[in-house]
Enzyme design. Sequence first.
Site, PDB file in Angstrom:
ATOM      1  N   ASP A 177       0.816  -1.216   0.000  1.00 14.47           N
ATOM      2  CA  ASP A 177       0.000   0.000   0.000  1.00 14.47           C
ATOM      3  C   ASP A 177       0.848   1.265   0.000  1.00 14.47           C
ATOM      4  O   ASP A 177       2.055   1.230   0.258  1.00 14.47           O
ATOM      5  CB  ASP A 177      -0.911   0.016   1.236  1.00 14.47           C
ATOM      6  CG  ASP A 177      -2.105  -0.914   1.097  1.00 14.47           C
ATOM      7  OD1 ASP A 177      -2.370  -1.363  -0.027  1.00 14.47           O
ATOM      8  OD2 ASP A 177      -2.761  -1.185   2.121  1.00 14.47           O
ATOM      9  N   MET A 196      -8.546   8.870   9.696  1.00 15.06           N
ATOM     10  CA  MET A 196      -9.032   9.466   8.451  1.00 15.06           C
ATOM     11  C   MET A 196     -10.076  10.556   8.718  1.00 15.06           C
ATOM     12  O   MET A 196     -11.097  10.643   8.027  1.00 15.06           O
ATOM     13  CB  MET A 196      -9.612   8.380   7.534  1.00 15.06           C
ATOM     14  CG  MET A 196      -8.589   7.326   7.132  1.00 15.06           C
ATOM     15  SD  MET A 196      -9.301   5.896   6.270  1.00 15.06           S
ATOM     16  CE  MET A 196     -10.097   5.035   7.649  1.00 15.06           C
ATOM     17  N   LYS A 250      -3.915   3.068  -2.640  1.00 17.15           N
ATOM     18  CA  LYS A 250      -4.841   3.008  -1.521  1.00 17.15           C
ATOM     19  C   LYS A 250      -4.624   4.065  -0.460  1.00 17.15           C
ATOM     20  O   LYS A 250      -4.888   3.848   0.722  1.00 17.15           O
ATOM     21  CB  LYS A 250      -4.850   1.631  -0.865  1.00 17.15           C
ATOM     22  CG  LYS A 250      -5.191   0.492  -1.808  1.00 17.15           C
ATOM     23  CD  LYS A 250      -6.502   0.667  -2.527  1.00 17.15           C
ATOM     24  CE  LYS A 250      -7.676   0.524  -1.590  1.00 17.15           C
ATOM     25  NZ  LYS A 250      -8.967   0.763  -2.304  1.00 17.15           N
TER      26      LYS A 250
END
Length: 265
Positions: A45, A180, A67
């Site tokens: 990733d 996030m 990603k």
Amino acid sequence: MILEKVERNTVEPKITLVGAGPGDPDLLTLKGVKALATADVVLYDALVNEALLNHAPENAIKVYVGKRSDDESFSQKLVNKLMIDYALNYGHVVRLKSGDPFVFARGYEEVHVAESYNIPTEIVPGVSSALGVPGLQKIPMVYGNMSESFWVVTGTNAQGQISPDLYVAAKSNATIVVLMGIEKIKEIASIFKSEGKANLPVAVIENGSSTEENVVVGIVDTIEELIEEKKLSSPALLVFGNVVSLHPQFNSIHEFYAIMAQEQY
């Protein structure tokens, strides 16, 4: 060509999901190192430290699959397809994922797809940024009467909206780690303010455990301004809770409120 077909027909496919940890390559587990050492292919990733690829054999195929939160170059469907194709044609695929494969990393989806093709799978847990990054800053998840539990919540759900769980979490006295969520800090802060927690301590940790790590500590009422002032951005996590007051940077905030209290009398 015949030899190539024979080789590919005799490979034993396997997929191992390995948690790479939050960024510092030294936080990879010993079991993760052993898995990489036997990899024929590594799919990694965006947030994985590329130094970890040195643990894989020199002739192993290394494939970047993106990603990041703002990178849709590699859809989950495409990643699944690559993972299966490489396993069937080359053998052992190590799916190297940042943090822990099962903490907001869609690890189970990848296991489910692999097993639908009867490909053996194995999981190697990693240090989740949700716990490891605050811990490296000496911010505990639970401590005395400050917090008896903790939540790990995504800042936004699959639809890009604030997670409904965050509204519930904000009502508790638990330590709340938001992944996030920095792009939604204004809305998230307002949720805590609506619960009367404008003075609740908050830490924002950008690029946790890496050489580019930045940390800002404040309170709900001013954290948005501090993020803008320090120009922090993703990848970053937010920690809400009284345990953040244990961080050394919070001492100046304690002193400020102590002076304000004295001036009122």
